[in-house]
Design a protein around this motif. Structure first.
Motif, PDB file in Angstrom:
ATOM      1  N   ARG A 183      29.931  47.012  78.489  1.00 25.65           N
ATOM      2  CA  ARG A 183      31.187  46.768  77.945  1.00 25.65           C
ATOM      3  C   ARG A 183      30.701  47.661  76.696  1.00 25.65           C
ATOM      4  O   ARG A 183      32.126  48.389  75.905  1.00 25.65           O
ATOM      5  N   ALA A 184      29.719  48.124  76.027  1.00 26.35           N
ATOM      6  CA  ALA A 184      29.812  48.635  75.614  1.00 26.35           C
ATOM      7  C   ALA A 184      29.590  50.052  75.428  1.00 26.35           C
ATOM      8  O   ALA A 184      30.027  51.091  74.435  1.00 26.35           O
ATOM      9  N   ALA A 185      29.900  50.650  76.681  1.00 28.20           N
ATOM     10  CA  ALA A 185      30.279  51.792  76.607  1.00 28.20           C
ATOM     11  C   ALA A 185      31.700  52.357  75.486  1.00 28.20           C
ATOM     12  O   ALA A 185      31.713  53.742  76.084  1.00 28.20           O
ATOM     13  N   GLU A 186      32.667  50.953  75.682  1.00 22.53           N
ATOM     14  CA  GLU A 186      34.336  51.458  75.840  1.00 22.53           C
ATOM     15  C   GLU A 186      34.363  51.156  74.079  1.00 22.53           C
ATOM     16  O   GLU A 186      35.150  51.283  73.526  1.00 22.53           O
ATOM     17  N   TRP A 187      32.892  51.279  73.474  1.00 17.17           N
ATOM     18  CA  TRP A 187      32.971  50.941  71.958  1.00 17.17           C
ATOM     19  C   TRP A 187      33.119  51.892  71.511  1.00 17.17           C
ATOM     20  O   TRP A 187      32.560  52.992  71.694  1.00 17.17           O
ATOM     21  N   LYS A 188      33.162  51.778  69.969  1.00 16.35           N
ATOM     22  CA  LYS A 188      32.950  53.123  69.358  1.00 16.35           C
ATOM     23  C   LYS A 188      31.985  53.190  68.546  1.00 16.35           C
ATOM     24  O   LYS A 188      31.410  52.001  68.251  1.00 16.35           O
ATOM     25  N   PRO A 189      31.467  54.408  68.285  1.00 16.80           N
ATOM     26  CA  PRO A 189      29.695  54.904  67.572  1.00 16.80           C
ATOM     27  C   PRO A 189      29.171  53.788  66.589  1.00 16.80           C
ATOM     28  O   PRO A 189      28.188  52.791  66.520  1.00 16.80           O
ATOM     29  N   ASP A 190      30.195  53.163  66.118  1.00 22.06           N
ATOM     30  CA  ASP A 190      29.771  52.912  64.868  1.00 22.06           C
ATOM     31  C   ASP A 190      30.629  51.466  64.612  1.00 22.06           C
ATOM     32  O   ASP A 190      30.525  50.552  63.890  1.00 22.06           O
ATOM     33  N   ASP A 191      30.809  50.664  65.950  1.00 26.56           N
ATOM     34  CA  ASP A 191      30.836  49.489  66.000  1.00 26.56           C
ATOM     35  C   ASP A 191      30.041  48.660  65.312  1.00 26.56           C
ATOM     36  O   ASP A 191      28.973  48.732  65.586  1.00 26.56           O
ATOM     37  N   PRO A 192      29.882  47.986  64.725  1.00 17.37           N
ATOM     38  CA  PRO A 192      28.800  46.906  64.255  1.00 17.37           C
ATOM     39  C   PRO A 192      28.325  46.072  65.820  1.00 17.37           C
ATOM     40  O   PRO A 192      27.371  46.128  65.318  1.00 17.37           O
ATOM     41  N   ARG A 193      28.806  45.595  66.101  1.00 16.54           N
ATOM     42  CA  ARG A 193      28.540  45.215  67.577  1.00 16.54           C
ATOM     43  C   ARG A 193      27.198  46.047  68.437  1.00 16.54           C
ATOM     44  O   ARG A 193      26.115  45.612  68.440  1.00 16.54           O
ATOM     45  N   VAL A 194      27.402  47.535  67.892  1.00 15.81           N
ATOM     46  CA  VAL A 194      25.881  48.567  68.372  1.00 15.81           C
ATOM     47  C   VAL A 194      24.843  47.897  68.145  1.00 15.81           C
ATOM     48  O   VAL A 194      23.805  47.848  68.851  1.00 15.81           O
ATOM     49  N   ASP A 195      25.455  48.379  66.489  1.00 21.08           N
ATOM     50  CA  ASP A 195      23.229  47.362  65.522  1.00 21.08           C
ATOM     51  C   ASP A 195      23.615  45.980  66.654  1.00 21.08           C
ATOM     52  O   ASP A 195      22.351  46.249  66.568  1.00 21.08           O
ATOM     53  N   GLU A 196      23.933  45.188  66.431  1.00 26.65           N
ATOM     54  CA  GLU A 196      24.015  43.503  66.265  1.00 26.65           C
ATOM     55  C   GLU A 196      22.955  43.742  68.440  1.00 26.65           C
ATOM     56  O   GLU A 196      21.986  43.260  68.259  1.00 26.65           O
TER      57      GLU A 196
END
Length: 262
Positions: free
Chosen positions: A178-191
């Motif tokens: 699902r993260a493939a569609e997030w923005k790179p700076d989305d805090p969920r990426v860090d989590e």
């Protein structure tokens, strides 16, 4: 009235070129007929029959070096030789059919991956709700893995299959896709990166490192080709991978040099 026909007429009647007739002459498949009073070679009915037979065998794929012996054989040997030609033709047909089927399978990489892996991918894709592009990317990654580290492919697939039986790991993989569609700076990426690194450290056998990678002098190169495939199309994944690798390194784990032990 002149008996026989010219070489041009003989070639036309047999459905070949004059060049082919002369080629058969050079290989001794057809004797050169005598010339008439005008200096032209004249081909009789026996010559035409021999020419047609030679052409037919050549068109069937029989090497020219074998045609003469076949045509000169007695009836029993001639029949045996034709049966052998038919057998070889059937083998060629089977081979061509297999090649055609492989081309069809190549349309979706199915000739490049074992059926067991494809079945598992179909199962995971349905469960995770993969898009066609997701499935294509997953297949590409598996094809690359098998090409770059064939000796570790089966072991890696088995470890991932076992990992997918763990609900926690399955949840992380689902979030990763699902993260493939997030923005790179989305805090969920860090989590997610922190969660994935923690899980890998607790279960090193699930690290995306096939057996044998650490033993190769070019292991880092091969790992980068695998881990960063198509990252330019998925910026969030690029950042996610970088963060996971950074977490692992900070814990003293070099992903391209360590051997999974769990």
């Amino acid at each position: 009235m002149t008996d026989g026909v010219t070489i041009g007429q003989a070639a036309a009647f047999a459905g070949v070129t004059v060049k082919t007739v002369r080629h058969y002459h050079r290989h001794g498949l057809i004797a050169e007929p005598r010339r008439d009073n005008s200096g032209y070679r004249r081909y009789g009915s026996a010559d035409l029959l021999r020419l047609v037979q030679a052409r037919t065998l050549a068109a069937a794929g029989v090497p020219l070096a074998e045609i003469g012996a076949i045509l000169d054989a007695d009836p029993d040997r001639f029949a045996t030789a034709l049966a052998d030609v038919e057998r070889r033709l059937n083998e060629r047909i089977d081979d061509l059919i297999a090649r055609r089927d492989m081309l069809h399978r190549l349309a979706d990489d199915r000739a490049l991956l074992p059926d067991r892996v494809l079945a598992k991918l179909d199962e995971v894709a349905a469960d995770f709700g993969f898009t066609p592009d997701d499935v294509a990317m997953a297949r590409e990654g598996l094809v690359l893995l098998r090409a770059l580290l064939p000796e570790g492919f089966d072991d890696y697939i088995s470890r991932v299959e076992r990992g997918l039986d763990d609900p926690r790991y399955r949840s992380l993989i689902r979030r990763m896709w699902r993260a493939a569609e997030w923005k790179p700076d989305d805090p969920r990426v860090d989590e997610l990166a922190a969660a994935m690194a923690d899980h890998y450290l607790a279960h090193p056998s699930l690290l995306p490192v096939p057996a044998g990678l650490h033993a190769r002098t070019d292991g880092a190169i091969r790992y980068n080709l695998l881990a960063h495939h198509r990252e330019e199309q998925k910026p969030a994944w690029a950042r996610l991978n970088a963060l996971v690798e950074a977490h692992l390194r900070s814990a003293g784990f070099d992903i391209t040099k360590q051997t999974p032990t769990d």
